[in-house]
Motif scaffolding. Structure first.
Motif, mmCIF file in Angstrom:
data_model
loop_
_atom_site.group_PDB
_atom_site.id
_atom_site.type_symbol
_atom_site.label_atom_id
_atom_site.label_comp_id
_atom_site.label_asym_id
_atom_site.label_seq_id
_atom_site.Cartn_x
_atom_site.Cartn_y
_atom_site.Cartn_z
ATOM 1 N N LEU A 55 0.826 -1.205 0.000
ATOM 2 C CA LEU A 55 0.000 0.000 0.000
ATOM 3 C C LEU A 55 0.869 1.267 0.000
ATOM 4 N N LEU A 56 1.934 1.240 0.800
ATOM 5 C CA LEU A 56 2.848 2.388 0.850
ATOM 6 C C LEU A 56 3.519 2.596 -0.508
ATOM 7 N N GLU A 57 3.923 1.492 -1.121
ATOM 8 C CA GLU A 57 4.600 1.575 -2.415
ATOM 9 C C GLU A 57 3.653 2.149 -3.482
ATOM 10 N N ARG A 58 2.420 1.679 -3.491
ATOM 11 C CA ARG A 58 1.467 2.161 -4.499
ATOM 12 C C ARG A 58 1.054 3.604 -4.236
ATOM 13 N N ARG A 60 2.982 5.871 -2.952
ATOM 14 C CA ARG A 60 4.108 6.673 -3.449
ATOM 15 C C ARG A 60 4.046 6.838 -4.958
ATOM 16 N N ARG A 61 3.718 5.741 -5.633
ATOM 17 C CA ARG A 61 3.732 5.751 -7.094
ATOM 18 C C ARG A 61 2.540 6.513 -7.675
ATOM 19 N N GLU A 62 1.352 6.299 -7.091
ATOM 20 C CA GLU A 62 0.147 6.862 -7.689
ATOM 21 C C GLU A 62 -0.156 8.273 -7.214
ATOM 22 N N PHE A 63 0.456 8.671 -6.082
ATOM 23 C CA PHE A 63 0.230 10.017 -5.555
ATOM 24 C C PHE A 63 1.592 10.666 -5.273
ATOM 25 N N PRO A 64 2.278 11.091 -6.349
ATOM 26 C CA PRO A 64 3.652 11.586 -6.187
ATOM 27 C C PRO A 64 3.767 12.768 -5.229
ATOM 28 N N ASP A 65 2.770 13.642 -5.184
ATOM 29 C CA ASP A 65 2.796 14.771 -4.228
ATOM 30 C C ASP A 65 2.909 14.245 -2.806
ATOM 31 N N TRP A 66 2.074 13.275 -2.493
ATOM 32 C CA TRP A 66 2.086 12.667 -1.163
ATOM 33 C C TRP A 66 3.349 11.843 -0.969
ATOM 34 N N GLY A 67 3.753 11.137 -2.023
ATOM 35 C CA GLY A 67 4.934 10.283 -1.952
ATOM 36 C C GLY A 67 6.172 11.054 -1.521
ATOM 37 N N GLY A 68 6.250 12.304 -1.975
ATOM 38 C CA GLY A 68 7.386 13.147 -1.622
ATOM 39 C C GLY A 68 7.426 13.513 -0.147
ATOM 40 N N LEU A 70 6.097 11.371 2.209
ATOM 41 C CA LEU A 70 5.995 10.129 2.987
ATOM 42 C C LEU A 70 7.391 9.679 3.407
ATOM 43 N N GLY A 71 7.634 9.691 4.700
ATOM 44 C CA GLY A 71 8.964 9.367 5.226
ATOM 45 C C GLY A 71 9.081 7.917 5.659
ATOM 46 N N ALA A 72 9.895 7.694 6.671
ATOM 47 C CA ALA A 72 10.239 6.337 7.100
ATOM 48 C C ALA A 72 9.035 5.567 7.641
ATOM 49 N N ASP A 73 9.107 4.263 7.457
ATOM 50 C CA ASP A 73 8.113 3.348 8.021
ATOM 51 C C ASP A 73 8.801 2.541 9.119
ATOM 52 N N HIS A 74 8.146 2.433 10.265
ATOM 53 C CA HIS A 74 8.735 1.737 11.408
ATOM 54 C C HIS A 74 7.844 0.563 11.814
ATOM 55 N N ILE A 75 8.440 -0.608 11.956
ATOM 56 C CA ILE A 75 7.689 -1.776 12.463
ATOM 57 C C ILE A 75 8.238 -2.091 13.850
ATOM 58 N N ILE A 76 7.339 -2.123 14.823
ATOM 59 C CA ILE A 76 7.749 -2.407 16.195
ATOM 60 C C ILE A 76 7.281 -3.818 16.561
ATOM 61 N N ASP A 77 8.183 -4.606 17.070
ATOM 62 C CA ASP A 77 7.852 -5.962 17.483
ATOM 63 C C ASP A 77 7.206 -5.943 18.859
#
Ligand code: ZN
Length: 248
Positions: A55-58, A60-68, A70-77
């Protein structure tokens, strides 16, 4: 769509579900930079964690304004949550409703923990705006989704860190149909389609059957809620309300 309202960064609690995906778009339309945080706690519908990345990848690709923005993604265990909870989300037990009226998918205080970890990360990364998709309009009765709980938590997190946090819950007073309408207002039909296909809500983790309202088993409480919301949204649009046959 590219108008920034807040010249500050934000952190979105992003599970990969419909609600948090809509919140992510809401934040991207509002904040100068947006980071995301997700939690791996051995949930049975773990597949939503895989959906996040796609979803994050798409997005970024489909909404370049937003993609610019969109920063880091963090997964917490948070596997420890599986050790202290005894619910259908973390065990292979049937999803049914407990005597309390709460679904046994309930992990007590889950959102309190999620926001506390988000605040700890936000503190370190200079992100004081925390965004979550909690909602008390058509929810299942989870007390940690309530507006009062989250307002109180905002105060507690701010006091406990001596750092002003703002907890944003843009879906609090929206039902599922209104959440689809919000997605449409934010990103048009393209965003609605992205959320429909790529977000995941089903407790059973079913990504085999694609319905008009998205992937899912079609029978668990999450699918039920999602289907009803979608049909109500489509009726409001004047579109075909009947459910299309499932694709495979
Ligand atoms: Zn389901």
């Amino acid at each position: 769509m590219s108008q920034i309202i807040q010249p500050e960064p934000a952190l979105v609690l992003f599970s990969g579900g419909q609600d948090s995906a809509t919140c992510l778009a809401w934040a991207l339309a509002r904040f100068s930079r947006v980071e995301t945080i997700g939690f791996d706690y051995g949930q049975r519908h773990r597949i939503e964690l895989d959906c996040r990345a796609l979803l994050l990848e798409r997005l970024r690709r489909e909404f370049p304004d937003w993609g610019g923005r969109l920063g880091a993604d963090h997964i917490i265990d948070l596997g420890v949550l599986g050790q202290i909870s005894d619910t259908a989300l973390t065990r292979e037990s049937a999803i049914s409703f407990a005597a309390s009226g709460l679904p046994n998918t309930f992990v007590p205080g889950r959102n309190l923990l999620f926001f506390t970890f988000a605040a700890a990360l936000g503190y370190r990364r200079g992100l004081r705006h925390l965004v979550g998709g909690m909602c008390e309009t058509d929810y299942s009765g989870y007390p940690d989704c309530r507006d009062d709980t989250l307002k109180s938590l905002q105060a507690t997190l701010s006091l406990g860190t001596e750092h002003r946090f703002v907890v944003h819950t843009p879906l609090m007073w929206r039902d599922k149909a209104a959440t689809w309408r919000l997605a449409e207002a934010l990103g048009g039909a393209a965003l609605v389609e992205l959320i429909r296909r790529d977000s995941h809500s089903c407790y059973a983790g079913d990504r085999e059957r694609l319905h008009a309202w998205g992937y899912g088993c079609g029978t668990c409480p999450a699918c039920d809620l999602r289907r009803h919301g979608w049909l109500e949204y489509r009726e409001g649009e004047g579109g075909a309300a009947e459910e299309l046959p499932a694709e495979s």
